[in-house]
Design a protein around this motif. Structure first.
Motif, PDB file in Angstrom:
ATOM      1  N   UNK A 127       0.789  -1.223   0.000  1.00  0.00           N
ATOM      2  CA  UNK A 127       0.000   0.000   0.000  1.00  0.00           C
ATOM      3  C   UNK A 127       0.824   1.277   0.000  1.00  0.00           C
ATOM      4  N   UNK A 128       2.127   1.179  -0.289  1.00  0.00           N
ATOM      5  CA  UNK A 128       2.998   2.359  -0.297  1.00  0.00           C
ATOM      6  C   UNK A 128       2.956   3.019  -1.673  1.00  0.00           C
ATOM      7  N   UNK A 129       2.563   4.291  -1.771  1.00  0.00           N
ATOM      8  CA  UNK A 129       2.421   4.939  -3.079  1.00  0.00           C
ATOM      9  C   UNK A 129       3.685   4.908  -3.927  1.00  0.00           C
ATOM     10  N   UNK A 130       4.871   5.089  -3.318  1.00  0.00           N
ATOM     11  CA  UNK A 130       6.105   5.059  -4.114  1.00  0.00           C
ATOM     12  C   UNK A 130       6.268   3.704  -4.785  1.00  0.00           C
ATOM     13  N   UNK A 131       6.076   2.618  -4.030  1.00  0.00           N
ATOM     14  CA  UNK A 131       6.194   1.285  -4.602  1.00  0.00           C
ATOM     15  C   UNK A 131       5.102   1.036  -5.633  1.00  0.00           C
ATOM     16  N   UNK A 132       3.890   1.507  -5.361  1.00  0.00           N
ATOM     17  CA  UNK A 132       2.782   1.307  -6.299  1.00  0.00           C
ATOM     18  C   UNK A 132       3.054   2.000  -7.632  1.00  0.00           C
ATOM     19  N   UNK A 133       3.612   3.207  -7.592  1.00  0.00           N
ATOM     20  CA  UNK A 133       3.878   3.925  -8.853  1.00  0.00           C
ATOM     21  C   UNK A 133       4.963   3.226  -9.670  1.00  0.00           C
ATOM     22  N   UNK A 134       5.993   2.724  -8.993  1.00  0.00           N
ATOM     23  CA  UNK A 134       7.049   1.997  -9.714  1.00  0.00           C
ATOM     24  C   UNK A 134       6.483   0.713 -10.314  1.00  0.00           C
ATOM     25  N   UNK A 135       5.692  -0.001  -9.529  1.00  0.00           N
ATOM     26  CA  UNK A 135       5.101  -1.240 -10.036  1.00  0.00           C
ATOM     27  C   UNK A 135       4.159  -0.959 -11.204  1.00  0.00           C
ATOM     28  N   UNK A 136       3.378   0.117 -11.116  1.00  0.00           N
ATOM     29  CA  UNK A 136       2.465   0.463 -12.203  1.00  0.00           C
ATOM     30  C   UNK A 136       3.231   0.780 -13.477  1.00  0.00           C
ATOM     31  N   UNK A 137       4.358   1.475 -13.352  1.00  0.00           N
ATOM     32  CA  UNK A 137       5.165   1.789 -14.539  1.00  0.00           C
ATOM     33  C   UNK A 137       5.733   0.519 -15.159  1.00  0.00           C
ATOM     34  N   UNK A 138       6.151  -0.405 -14.314  1.00  0.00           N
ATOM     35  CA  UNK A 138       6.673  -1.677 -14.841  1.00  0.00           C
ATOM     36  C   UNK A 138       5.575  -2.421 -15.594  1.00  0.00           C
ATOM     37  N   UNK A 139       4.388  -2.440 -15.018  1.00  0.00           N
ATOM     38  CA  UNK A 139       3.272  -3.129 -15.668  1.00  0.00           C
ATOM     39  C   UNK A 139       2.896  -2.439 -16.972  1.00  0.00           C
ATOM     40  N   UNK A 140       2.891  -1.095 -16.967  1.00  0.00           N
ATOM     41  CA  UNK A 140       2.548  -0.362 -18.183  1.00  0.00           C
ATOM     42  C   UNK A 140       3.582  -0.573 -19.273  1.00  0.00           C
ATOM     43  N   UNK A 141       4.847  -0.771 -18.865  1.00  0.00           N
ATOM     44  CA  UNK A 141       5.910  -0.969 -19.847  1.00  0.00           C
ATOM     45  C   UNK A 141       5.933  -2.355 -20.455  1.00  0.00           C
ATOM     46  N   UNK A 142       5.182  -3.282 -19.890  1.00  0.00           N
ATOM     47  CA  UNK A 142       5.129  -4.651 -20.418  1.00  0.00           C
ATOM     48  C   UNK A 142       3.677  -5.063 -20.650  1.00  0.00           C
ATOM     49  N   UNK A 143       2.984  -4.396 -21.563  1.00  0.00           N
ATOM     50  CA  UNK A 143       1.545  -4.669 -21.744  1.00  0.00           C
ATOM     51  C   UNK A 143       1.264  -6.074 -22.283  1.00  0.00           C
ATOM     52  N   UNK A 144       2.272  -6.691 -22.912  1.00  0.00           N
ATOM     53  CA  UNK A 144       2.030  -8.020 -23.483  1.00  0.00           C
ATOM     54  C   UNK A 144       2.090  -9.121 -22.434  1.00  0.00           C
ATOM     55  N   UNK A 145       2.683  -8.850 -21.277  1.00  0.00           N
ATOM     56  CA  UNK A 145       2.749  -9.846 -20.209  1.00  0.00           C
ATOM     57  C   UNK A 145       1.509  -9.730 -19.328  1.00  0.00           C
ATOM     58  N   UNK A 146       1.022 -10.861 -18.899  1.00  0.00           N
ATOM     59  CA  UNK A 146      -0.120 -10.804 -17.987  1.00  0.00           C
ATOM     60  C   UNK A 146       0.356 -10.271 -16.641  1.00  0.00           C
ATOM     61  N   UNK A 147      -0.584  -9.659 -15.937  1.00  0.00           N
ATOM     62  CA  UNK A 147      -0.227  -9.126 -14.635  1.00  0.00           C
ATOM     63  C   UNK A 147       0.184 -10.253 -13.690  1.00  0.00           C
ATOM     64  N   UNK A 148      -0.375 -11.428 -13.884  1.00  0.00           N
ATOM     65  CA  UNK A 148      -0.018 -12.562 -13.044  1.00  0.00           C
ATOM     66  C   UNK A 148       1.454 -12.922 -13.170  1.00  0.00           C
ATOM     67  N   UNK A 149       2.006 -12.874 -14.417  1.00  0.00           N
ATOM     68  CA  UNK A 149       3.431 -13.176 -14.596  1.00  0.00           C
ATOM     69  C   UNK A 149       4.304 -12.146 -13.890  1.00  0.00           C
TER      70      UNK A 149
END
Length: 799
Positions: free
Chosen positions: A250-272
């Motif tokens: 629930x830490x915003x700094x970690x959430x923003x980094x994780x969101x950027x990683x997820x956005x940068x890999x749209x072809x990978x499922x979030x589960x991976x």
């Protein structure tokens, strides 16, 4: 004219560029002294809030509580409003502070000030005095007129904010004591402080409203993830988003980094992606114990994002952990990367997109302190000590040589020339003019101090002391006393530790100059004598001559005029032996000033006429103008008033040509004295008024007092005794505050002379007694003559 002149002619060895001074603009001669405020009122309205984060989520309860502070509090007009936003690292304190501050800007027409207090970054936190100095400059006080004394900085800051409605954001504070000197004194201002500390002192003593910011609820964390990835991913299920939110604690700094990683890999499922993060999370939970709230999650997210970087981007990220400060520009990053700036820019953009760096205005970048600590850990783990030392040496060498380039433009006559011990990197900046050099210095000022400290701590003393000495010329013309003293002390210790006596002597000289310019005279003498002893020991003839001149200036400041004259005479001979024409001319002009103070105008005039020829041939316009002003003084006191008028007109012509208000304000006072001596009190008053107005705009209280006292003398010649008494009283009050006993004595004597025709004999008696008391510590001819005159008037009063 017996005072050192910041930004005018530096009698330690050089002159400031005309561009180094604040241009006060057109100044009317019709100044109404009775209604002038004692402090200049700057017109600058700063807007320093950093940009708010994208995709800001919720915090509605916190924002509602904060907004209660914006309501008018007429019942407590002298109680400043303070919001203390506290919480663990990475929880979003700064994001909340900035988002809310932007929403209430319209309530504060006086502007906004922002400071990163560096309370929890590597290295030393910012000192309140450092921040106060910067704020005063941002509010319009020229750097050369920011007071050295902490108490005077605080009172000046409170005075400037007393009639303003301003918003202050003090980010990342260490504790309440770091914040308290920065608080205004009225409810028209609002202060927002963020800190990992609970700031209980501010709550108890200042009545601060404290908000303890907690981690996001699951719903808010999912909303942030969904909002930040909406343009790239649309099919992620809520269950996966909840799982990712939990892994980020629930830490915003970690959430923003994780969101950027997820956005940068749209072809990978979030589960991976979550599986990868779970692997990192498990590793960190095994390696850490008793950690701060959420630190396992934070570090796993950092590692997860770091491992996804390309090798060049990862290398730059970890090497940035060696940078001495948390904020830096592109050229410094390129020096760490060992690459050209265009390649480094691409890598920095990669790190910004990954939320591992933040972009700041002016081509600057900044680490969150947690990410900086992580980068430093990675460089220790992945690169050898030899590699780390070489990378740091390259970065610090870049700072050293770029600072050298800046000082050559900002203070060419005072520069310290580097030897070839530290090779110059290929990426060193060059500066076309004073403004570009000053802008670089201003942006890097904090990093320059930490660079000197980092060099000393890393076993690179040869860089530490050279950087301290190169910065001396810059600090000298900026009155940057905090940084000046800090770097000088670092340089002294580093050079002494490595046995480099030349470097130790240069750094001692720097500390002595700082103390003298800050009027800490006993300390200045101690350092200059220590520097002189070292220079004698190693046979540094030029350094010895410079130290002797400094001791002469110390004698001039203390009004030990025979002592000052002897030092200057020794200095002239030393520089003549060295065939250093400019330094010999400079010390001869200092000697001429001592002779003027001793009342030996004819001798001073003969000397200064020879000096003038040297400065003209050397093309040194500042020293030429100062010499002309001294020549006018010598001619005026020798009864050659027409010649004096011509000399001071020539000096003022130089000030006009260079559009230099500092020179003009000072030399106008001498022009006014000449007109008084020529029997033109009306013109003298007009010139003193112009001088006072310029000095007020420049914030030079001592020079303003000199002009006020002179204006009082002109008013007495015009039989305007009430005005004269008020002007002399104001001058005397200023000199008392500045601890200037000679000037105080003269102003008190003048005040008594104005009060006597008004029939206020009791006040005149008090003023004459005070003048006589102050004059008791001086034995030079002018002081003895003034004491005799005052004593005679006291005797007459007694009859």
């Amino acid at each position: 004219m017996s005072e050192d002149i910041p930004g005018h002619v530096n009698r330690f060895g050089g002159s400031a560029s005309a561009h180094a001074v604040v241009q006060a603009g057109e100044v009317s001669g019709g100044v109404h002294f009775h209604h002038q405020a004692p402090l200049p009122v700057p017109l600058i309205v700063p807007h320093q809030l950093r940009s708010s984060v994208r995709h800001f989520v919720n915090r509605s309860d916190e924002r509602s509580r904060l907004s209660s502070l914006v309501e008018d509090r007429h019942d407590e007009p002298h109680v400043v409003r303070v919001a203390a936003i506290t919480g663990t690292a990475g929880v979003g304190k700064t994001s909340l502070a900035l988002h809310w501050a932007h929403s209430i800007r319209s309530h504060f027409p006086g502007g906004e000030l922002y400071a990163n207090m560096r309370g929890h970054t590597a290295g030393s936190p910012a000192t309140p005095q450092e921040i106060l100095g910067r704020f005063l400059e941002d509010l319009g006080i020229p750097a050369t007129h920011v007071p050295a004394e902490p108490e005077r900085r605080e009172t000046m800051f409170r005075s400037l904010l007393a009639e303003r409605r301003m918003l202050l954001v003090l980010d990342n504070a260490a504790d309440s004591s770091q914040v308290r000197p920065l608080l205004p004194a009225t409810s028209g201002c609002l202060v927002v402080v963020t800190s990992r500390d609970d700031l209980s002192g501010l709550v108890r003593q200042e009545g601060a409203l404290r908000l303890d910011v907690t981690t996001f609820s699951t719903a808010d964390a999912v909303e942030l993830l969904r909002t930040a990835t909406a343009d790239y991913r649309t099919s992620d299920g809520r269950g996966d988003l909840v799982a990712l939110a939990h892994l980020c604690a629930g830490l915003p700094l970690a959430l923003r980094i994780a969101a950027e990683r997820a956005a940068g890999w749209p072809s990978m499922t979030l589960g991976e992606l979550i599986d990868d993060l779970r692997d990192e999370s498990a590793r960190w939970s095994v390696l850490t114990a008793e950690a701060e709230e959420g630190s396992d999650a934070m570090r796993s997210v950092f590692e997860w994002s770091y491992q996804a970087l390309s090798d060049p981007a990862a290398r730059l990220f970890r090497r940035l952990g060696l940078h001495p400060g948390s904020e830096f520009g592109l050229p410094a990053a390129a020096s760490l990367a060992g690459s050209d700036p265009s390649e480094a820019r691409l890598l920095l953009d990669t790190l910004v997109r990954a939320h591992l760096l933040e972009r700041r205005p002016g081509g600057r970048y900044e680490f969150h302190d947690l990410l900086r600590a992580y980068a430093a850990e990675q460089v220790r783990n992945e690169e050898s000590e030899t590699q780390r030392t070489e990378t740091l040496r390259r970065c610090l060498g870049w700072y050293l040589h770029t600072a050298y380039a800046a000082q050559c433009v900002m203070a060419p006559y005072d520069r310290y020339d580097l030897d070839d011990r530290i090779p110059a990197p290929a990426t060193v900046l060059s500066f076309e003019n004073y403004r570009s050099a000053f802008d670089w210095y201003r942006a890097e000022s904090a990093n320059l101090v930490t660079a000197a400290r980092a060099a000393a701590d890393a076993g690179l003393p040869e860089i530490a002391w050279r950087l301290a000495v190169v910065l001396r010329a810059v600090y000298m013309h900026q009155n940057a006393f905090d940084d000046w003293e800090a770097t000088a002390r670092i340089g002294i210790r580093a050079a002494a530790h490595s046995g480099e006596q030349h470097g130790e002597a240069e750094a001692l000289d720097s500390l002595g100059k700082a103390a003298l310019q800050a009027l800490r005279l006993d300390e200045a003498e101690e350092h200059h004598r220590a520097s002189l002893a070292l220079r004698r020991r190693i046979g540094d003839q030029r350094g010895m001559a410079i130290s002797v001149n400094a001791l002469g200036l110390l004698g001039l400041r203390r009004r030990r005029l025979d002592e000052a004259r002897a030092h200057f005479e020794d200095g002239v001979e030393l520089f003549r032996t060295l065939d250093d024409r400019r330094w010999a001319a400079l010390v001869r002009s200092n000697l001429a000033e001592a002779l003027c103070e001793l009342g030996r105008g004819e001798e001073a005039g003969t000397l200064i006429e020879r000096v003038l020829a040297d400065f003209r041939e050397l093309g040194d316009r500042a020293c030429e103008g100062n010499a002309l002003c001294l020549l006018s003084w010598a001619q005026r006191t020798s009864g050659r008033t027409e010649a004096a008028a011509g000399s001071i007109r020539a000096a003022l012509s130089i000030a006009d040509d260079e559009n230099n208000q500092v020179w003009q304000g000072h030399w106008l006072a001498e022009s006014a004295r000449v007109e008084q001596a020529r029997g033109n009190p009306e013109e003298s008053l007009r010139l003193f008024q112009r001088s006072a107005a310029i000095q007020q705009k420049l914030g030079d209280a001592s020079r303003e007092a000199t002009a006020l006292d002179g204006a009082g003398e002109a008013c007495r010649s015009l039989s305007r005794f009430e005005e004269a008494a008020e002007l002399h009283r104001r001058a005397a009050d200023t000199y008392r505050r500045l601890d200037s006993p000679w000037q105080s004595a003269r102003a008190q004597a003048h005040l008594a002379d104005a009060l006597t025709p008004l029939g206020d004999h009791e006040s005149a008696l008090v003023a004459r007694r005070e003048a006589l008391r102050l004059l008791g510590s001086f034995d030079d001819p002018r002081a003895v003559a003034l004491a005799g005159r005052v004593a005679r008037r006291l005797s007459d009063d007694g009859r």
